[in-house]
Design a protein around this motif. Sequence first.
Motif, PDB file in Angstrom:
ATOM      1  N   ARG A   1       0.900  -1.213  -0.038  1.00  0.00           N
ATOM      2  CA  ARG A   1       0.000   0.056  -0.133  1.00  0.00           C
ATOM      3  C   ARG A   1       0.857   1.456   0.135  1.00  0.00           C
ATOM      4  O   ARG A   1       0.396   2.362  -0.717  1.00  0.00           O
ATOM      5  CB  ARG A   1      -0.929  -0.173   1.336  1.00  0.00           C
ATOM      6  N   CYS A   2       1.878   1.388   0.879  1.00  0.00           N
ATOM      7  CA  CYS A   2       2.768   2.500   0.856  1.00  0.00           C
ATOM      8  C   CYS A   2       4.184   2.214   0.423  1.00  0.00           C
ATOM      9  O   CYS A   2       5.037   3.558   0.589  1.00  0.00           O
ATOM     10  CB  CYS A   2       2.517   2.886   2.289  1.00  0.00           C
ATOM     11  N   SER A   3       4.605   1.358   0.173  1.00  0.00           N
ATOM     12  CA  SER A   3       6.119   0.994  -0.281  1.00  0.00           C
ATOM     13  C   SER A   3       7.168   1.067   0.835  1.00  0.00           C
ATOM     14  O   SER A   3       8.415   0.999   0.406  1.00  0.00           O
ATOM     15  CB  SER A   3       6.386   1.887  -1.561  1.00  0.00           C
TER      16      SER A   3
ATOM     17  N   TRP B   1       2.441  -6.242   3.954  1.00  0.00           N
ATOM     18  CA  TRP B   1       1.723  -5.020   4.339  1.00  0.00           C
ATOM     19  C   TRP B   1       2.142  -4.470   5.516  1.00  0.00           C
ATOM     20  O   TRP B   1       2.611  -5.554   6.375  1.00  0.00           O
ATOM     21  CB  TRP B   1       0.133  -5.360   4.585  1.00  0.00           C
ATOM     22  N   CYS B   2       2.577  -3.332   5.851  1.00  0.00           N
ATOM     23  CA  CYS B   2       3.069  -2.661   7.046  1.00  0.00           C
ATOM     24  C   CYS B   2       2.059  -2.711   8.024  1.00  0.00           C
ATOM     25  O   CYS B   2       0.782  -2.835   7.872  1.00  0.00           O
ATOM     26  CB  CYS B   2       3.747  -1.477   6.946  1.00  0.00           C
ATOM     27  N   ALA B   3       2.109  -2.504   9.265  1.00  0.00           N
ATOM     28  CA  ALA B   3       1.030  -2.775  10.393  1.00  0.00           C
ATOM     29  C   ALA B   3       0.168  -1.483  10.399  1.00  0.00           C
ATOM     30  O   ALA B   3      -0.802  -1.787  10.707  1.00  0.00           O
ATOM     31  CB  ALA B   3       1.809  -2.647  11.857  1.00  0.00           C
ATOM     32  N   THR B   4       0.478  -0.294  10.045  1.00  0.00           N
ATOM     33  CA  THR B   4      -0.408   0.813   9.785  1.00  0.00           C
ATOM     34  C   THR B   4      -1.546   0.436   8.737  1.00  0.00           C
ATOM     35  O   THR B   4      -2.394   0.624   8.885  1.00  0.00           O
ATOM     36  CB  THR B   4       0.435   2.111   9.373  1.00  0.00           C
ATOM     37  N   CYS B   5      -0.830  -0.090   7.368  1.00  0.00           N
ATOM     38  CA  CYS B   5      -1.615  -0.110   6.439  1.00  0.00           C
ATOM     39  C   CYS B   5      -2.883  -1.092   6.794  1.00  0.00           C
ATOM     40  O   CYS B   5      -3.655  -1.118   6.192  1.00  0.00           O
ATOM     41  CB  CYS B   5      -1.065  -0.320   5.126  1.00  0.00           C
ATOM     42  N   GLN B   6      -2.037  -2.347   7.347  1.00  0.00           N
ATOM     43  CA  GLN B   6      -2.832  -3.582   7.643  1.00  0.00           C
ATOM     44  C   GLN B   6      -4.152  -2.890   8.681  1.00  0.00           C
ATOM     45  O   GLN B   6      -5.187  -3.352   8.343  1.00  0.00           O
ATOM     46  CB  GLN B   6      -2.011  -4.704   8.426  1.00  0.00           C
TER      47      GLN B   6
HETATM   48 ZN   LIG Z   1       2.102   0.497   4.611  1.00  0.00          ZN
END
Ligand SMILES: [Zn+2]
Length: 204
Positions: A11-13, A33-38
């Motif tokens: 989502r954010c790279s 996926w990073c924790a924030t995007c998840q």
């Molecule tokens: Zn992310």
Amino acid sequence: MKNRFAGGCTRCSVLVFPNGGFLRKGDEGWEVWCATCQSLDELAESKDFDPENLELPTVPPSGCATTVDLRVLGMTRACWKCRKDTLCLIGLYPDRPSHGYVGLHTTDNEKTMALCQLLVQHMGRTDLAAGVKSRYSRTMRERQLANGCWHCDALQGNFPVHEEALGRVASGGVSGLDTLLVAICPVLEWQTVVYDFGGGVIAI
Ligand SMILES: [Zn+2]
Ligand SMILES: [Zn+2]
């Protein structure tokens, strides 16, 4: 499922370290996926989701790099008033987009414009930021941060600049625009742009 290997968040790279984020099965295979995007993606599924009033975490996602390298993109175009060529700051794009990443964020968005300006200033290129000022747009009937002509200082409207960039990206991809520099950006600042739903995004 935890990610066993490092990878860029779809989502954010942002770079996610091994076991720092989540592994998900997407349309084109496995995605990190990073924790924030998840967590924001889970929130988006719920009925309380309100993109206008999204509260982002105030700390960077754990298990991730704290900065992300971003290309600050520019575009030379003819000024509508004096017809001379002038450079506009046009947007931000990850220097190493993750597999499945979508989104060139353009300066037809107040937050993206402010971050573009800040990044070029931090990189010591005040010359590139000099044309960007809060300007009154007669079309929009409000003041907004916008590019100005380097020769005559006329406002280069955010929307027409975005539209022209869209045309160049449609034919040449991200290399249809000029990479002015690659800046090191704090992850939180970048995610604020990624999660602004006020427009100014080209799917790429
Ligand atoms: Zn992310
Ligand atoms: Zn001009």
